[in-house]
Design an enzyme around this catalytic site. Structure first.
Site, short mmCIF file in Angstrom:
data_model
loop_
_atom_site.label_atom_id
_atom_site.label_comp_id
_atom_site.label_asym_id
_atom_site.label_seq_id
_atom_site.Cartn_x
_atom_site.Cartn_y
_atom_site.Cartn_z
N HIS A 1 -10.26 4.37 -8.28
CA HIS A 1 -9.90 5.69 -7.78
C HIS A 1 -8.55 6.09 -8.35
CE1 HIS A 1 -12.65 6.15 -4.00
NE2 HIS A 1 -13.30 5.73 -5.07
N TYR B 1 -8.09 12.38 3.39
CA TYR B 1 -7.26 12.26 4.58
C TYR B 1 -7.13 13.65 5.18
CZ TYR B 1 -5.77 7.54 3.22
OH TYR B 1 -5.74 6.20 2.90
N PRO C 1 -3.36 1.28 9.54
CA PRO C 1 -4.18 1.31 8.31
C PRO C 1 -4.07 2.58 7.51
CG PRO C 1 -5.55 1.63 10.25
CD PRO C 1 -4.19 1.30 10.76
N LYS D 1 -2.07 -0.60 3.54
CA LYS D 1 -1.07 -1.56 3.10
C LYS D 1 -1.30 -3.00 3.58
CE LYS D 1 1.37 0.88 0.47
NZ LYS D 1 0.13 1.18 -0.22
N TYR E 1 1.49 4.62 -2.40
CA TYR E 1 0.08 4.36 -2.12
C TYR E 1 -0.53 3.43 -3.16
CZ TYR E 1 -4.59 5.37 -0.25
OH TYR E 1 -5.83 5.27 0.34
#
Length: 391
Positions: A72, A201, A293, A297, A385
């Site tokens: 991704h 998200y 979550p 991480k 990220y």
């Protein structure tokens, strides 16, 4: 039994550490309290940072990941009916993430360990770790109905927050900082192809939602729910309707529905224990820190811990120098607190607190607007990220 490094816990952290030590010629033994079937079926994280993938490749444990993992290059943020994509490679000098479930990482590492690795004992329940301040600490455990003792030069606890290893560090030495969030995640697995190419998200007045996946045929989705929620109270239709409402966006995007095969509720908390080392006992992964979550991480922090620790143990083994071992806790904690802050910001920006005011909501929208408008803000999100480089 005697060894150089005794590793407590056969999850991804303990197994990756064992793999790296074995390939470097450092003797180790892994003790896992559960049986193999249980360990290989534990549903956990599914996002691997670039540094984690690099570590698995270096350990010779990425053959199936490279063949089956989903690469991704970004994530999508949604709020107020709008959407904005964060492109990782353009903001991180080429770093990206992989969707590859923790269960699969564990299966790969176990197979390698049993094929040509150091000893790995399932059903080995550790009862205590003694002598942390000595040069030969001992691990007491039961296996196949017998009481056993493993004598080590070093002990590494990869046995989680409720594991035995934490108790080997005296209360007067360690300190734990924590935060409990006023909401949880209701997570589902569904036999339906994902409705998106990358993770979504979503911020919504109804609460947070996340669209992820486990494979091209299996979707993984989450809903923010009140603490104490019973998954049985949520019918399949109610879950899909709520996901539809929270992912709503201007345009022709449509959420695919399918049979839900699993439901579970995940509480949200943050925790850090300092120091991560006392004498010859070291903590790694969830034994030392827990993150919500939202920032993906947990597994990645654990992998970073054991990469740093493996380098330090190999250096000690090959040169006799303990400088990296002495710096282990401080080195890891700098990364841990950065990840904790990132996870906190992601969580508090995207979730709706039960006591939240209109002012609080406007601050969240302002932050999301800034990420969409500012390359600096987008770059900070992308770099954290996708995984900051290891020291």
């Amino acid at each position: 039994m005697q060894t150089t490094v005794g590793i407590i816990g056969g999850g991804p952290a303990g197994l990756l550490l064992a793999r790296m030590l074995h390939r470097a010629g450092v003797e180790c033994v892994v003790l896992e309290s559960r049986d193999r079937a249980y360990v290989e079926q534990r549903q956990r994280a599914g996002i691997l940072e670039q540094p984690t993938v690099d570590a698995l490749r270096e350990a010779g444990a990425a053959e199936r990941l490279d063949a089956e993992g989903l690469v991704h290059d970004g994530i999508e943020l949604r709020w107020d009916g709008r959407s904005h994509r964060i492109d990782f490679p353009s903001l991180t000098d080429g770093r990206r993430v992989w969707v590859y479930a923790q269960t699969e990482v564990v299966k790969d590492l176990i197979a390698l360990q049993l094929e040509d690795g150091a000893p790995l004992f399932f059903g080995a329940e550790v009862t205590s770790v003694e002598g942390a301040d000595t040069d030969r600490p001992t691990v007491h455990y039961t296996h196949e109905g017998r009481d056993e003792v493993l004598t080590c030069d070093y002990v590494v606890g990869c046995d989680g927050f409720h594991g035995v290893t934490r108790a080997a560090i005296p209360d007067g030495v360690q300190r734990t900082y924590d935060r409990v969030y006023p909401y949880s995640w209701l997570g589902i697995l569904a036999d339906v192809p994902p409705s998106c190419d990358e993770l979504i998200y979503a911020h919504s007045p109804r609460g947070f939602a996340l669209h992820s996946m486990r494979s091209p045929e299996v979707s993984r989705l989450y809903l923010q729910v009140p603490n104490g929620t019973d998954p049985a109270d949520w019918s399949d239709e109610r879950i899909w309707d709520e996901l539809d409402a929270r992912f709503a966006v201007d345009g022709d995007w449509k959420l695919r529905r399918g049979p839900i095969t699993a439901k579970s509720v995940l509480p949200m908390r943050s925790s850090v224990t300092e120091p991560m080392r006392h004498g010859r006992v070291f903590l790694a992964g969830d034994a030392a820190h827990i993150v919500p979550p939202t920032g993906a991480k947990g597994l990645n922090l654990a992998a970073a811990d054991v990469v740093v620790l493996a380098r330090a143990l190999v250096r000690r083994h090959t040169t006799g120098s303990s400088d990296l071992l002495d710096a282990y806790s401080d080195t890891c904690l700098r990364r841990v607190w950065r990840a904790e802050h990132f996870s906190y910001v992601m969580t508090t920006t995207l979730h709706t607190d039960p006591g939240q005011s209109g002012f609080d909501t406007r601050l969240q929208i302002s932050q999301l607007d800034r990420i969409a408008a500012s390359s600096h803000a987008a770059s900070e999100l992308a770099q954290n990220y996708a995984g900051l480089p290891l020291p």
